[in-house]
Design a protein around this motif. Sequence first.
Motif, short mmCIF file in Angstrom:
data_model
loop_
_atom_site.label_atom_id
_atom_site.label_comp_id
_atom_site.label_asym_id
_atom_site.label_seq_id
_atom_site.Cartn_x
_atom_site.Cartn_y
_atom_site.Cartn_z
N LYS A 9 21.51 86.39 -3.70
CA LYS A 9 21.40 86.01 -5.12
C LYS A 9 20.68 87.10 -5.92
O LYS A 9 21.01 87.36 -7.07
CB LYS A 9 20.67 84.68 -5.26
N ALA A 10 19.72 87.75 -5.29
CA ALA A 10 18.95 88.81 -5.96
C ALA A 10 19.84 90.01 -6.36
O ALA A 10 19.53 90.74 -7.28
CB ALA A 10 17.83 89.29 -5.04
N ASP A 11 20.96 90.18 -5.64
CA ASP A 11 21.87 91.31 -5.91
C ASP A 11 23.09 90.91 -6.75
O ASP A 11 23.92 91.75 -7.08
CB ASP A 11 22.37 91.92 -4.60
N ALA A 12 23.20 89.62 -7.06
CA ALA A 12 24.42 89.10 -7.71
C ALA A 12 24.69 89.74 -9.08
O ALA A 12 25.83 89.88 -9.49
CB ALA A 12 24.36 87.59 -7.83
N GLU A 13 23.62 90.14 -9.77
CA GLU A 13 23.80 90.79 -11.08
C GLU A 13 24.39 92.18 -10.93
O GLU A 13 25.14 92.64 -11.78
CB GLU A 13 22.45 90.88 -11.80
N LYS A 14 24.01 92.87 -9.83
CA LYS A 14 24.49 94.24 -9.61
C LYS A 14 25.89 94.26 -8.98
O LYS A 14 26.63 95.22 -9.15
CB LYS A 14 23.53 94.99 -8.66
N ILE A 15 26.19 93.21 -8.20
CA ILE A 15 27.49 93.17 -7.50
C ILE A 15 28.28 91.97 -8.03
O ILE A 15 28.22 90.89 -7.47
CB ILE A 15 27.29 93.09 -5.96
N LYS A 27 31.62 99.52 -4.18
CA LYS A 27 31.66 100.97 -3.92
C LYS A 27 30.31 101.49 -3.45
O LYS A 27 29.29 101.19 -4.08
CB LYS A 27 32.01 101.71 -5.22
N GLY A 28 30.30 102.26 -2.37
CA GLY A 28 29.08 102.89 -1.90
C GLY A 28 28.07 101.96 -1.26
O GLY A 28 26.97 102.37 -0.90
N LYS A 29 28.42 100.69 -1.10
CA LYS A 29 27.49 99.72 -0.51
C LYS A 29 27.71 99.62 1.01
O LYS A 29 28.70 100.10 1.54
CB LYS A 29 27.70 98.33 -1.13
N THR A 30 26.77 98.95 1.67
CA THR A 30 26.93 98.66 3.10
C THR A 30 27.61 97.30 3.22
O THR A 30 27.07 96.29 2.75
CB THR A 30 25.56 98.64 3.82
N GLY A 73 33.31 105.16 -0.47
CA GLY A 73 31.91 105.42 -0.15
C GLY A 73 31.17 104.31 0.58
O GLY A 73 29.96 104.39 0.77
N ALA A 74 31.90 103.28 0.99
CA ALA A 74 31.22 102.15 1.66
C ALA A 74 30.88 102.49 3.10
O ALA A 74 31.62 103.20 3.78
CB ALA A 74 32.11 100.91 1.61
N ARG A 75 29.72 102.00 3.53
CA ARG A 75 29.36 102.08 4.95
C ARG A 75 29.71 100.71 5.52
O ARG A 75 29.30 99.68 4.97
CB ARG A 75 27.86 102.38 5.11
N VAL A 76 30.47 100.71 6.59
CA VAL A 76 30.96 99.44 7.14
C VAL A 76 30.29 99.14 8.47
O VAL A 76 30.28 99.97 9.37
CB VAL A 76 32.50 99.47 7.31
N SER A 77 29.67 97.95 8.57
CA SER A 77 29.10 97.55 9.85
C SER A 77 29.83 96.29 10.32
O SER A 77 30.17 95.42 9.52
CB SER A 77 27.60 97.31 9.73
N VAL A 97 28.96 90.74 2.58
CA VAL A 97 29.81 90.38 3.71
C VAL A 97 31.20 90.10 3.13
O VAL A 97 31.34 89.28 2.22
CB VAL A 97 29.29 89.11 4.43
N VAL A 98 32.21 90.81 3.64
CA VAL A 98 33.58 90.65 3.13
C VAL A 98 34.40 89.90 4.18
O VAL A 98 34.54 90.36 5.31
CB VAL A 98 34.22 92.03 2.84
N LEU A 99 34.93 88.73 3.78
CA LEU A 99 35.61 87.87 4.76
C LEU A 99 36.54 86.89 4.03
O LEU A 99 36.47 86.77 2.81
CB LEU A 99 34.54 87.09 5.54
#
Length: 196
Positions: free
Chosen positions: A72-78, A85-88, A106-110, A125-127
């Motif tokens: 939730k803390a990142d919801a404004e940025k994403i 782009k460029g995120k993990t 530019g994404a780092r994928v784990s 998390v992309v799903l």
Amino acid sequence: SGFDIDLIKAVADKAGYDVKVMNMGFDALIPALSAGTIDVIASGISITEERQKKVDFTSPYYQSGLSYLVRKADAEKIKTFADLKGKTLAVQIGTTGAAYAKNVEGARVSAFNTTSEAFKNADAVVLDRPVLAYFLKTKPRVAKNLQLSTEIADAEHFGFAVKKGNAELLQKLNAALEELKKSGEFAKIEDKWFAK
């Protein structure tokens, strides 16, 4: 999933059918339908042009596709997929989310095996949307700090599939689905399985 099973039971009940659930591998479903071994596929099956050549689908009952979860803390940025782009990005091995993440600039994928370990060192998390919505519903302690994207990429719709040309069954299933939506019973079943 449990959602599809609950829904087909309610639909069949409205349409006046008894349900006998058979578990089989996904790739065996369409051949079993064509052979008459089963009457309906109720297994989160996406309505695609390719499949429409082999089976007849009911009206869509769920919009699937890819979504993402962020804190939730990142919801404004994403706010959109473009913001990834460029995120993990955490993805589950072998899923459409993993394939999608590979092409994000530019994404780092784990990779992870279970959804609960996905957040250890990722921005998002992309799903598949139903998987994420089910995770949020069943893990309320974790979920209260997370936000599901409103955007859906590669949107697909689930439908129940019947043997090509089985117009009578198709018509009865569609009428029952419509009735469940009007009565609010459909929303109750959806609510039981998925967070909004």
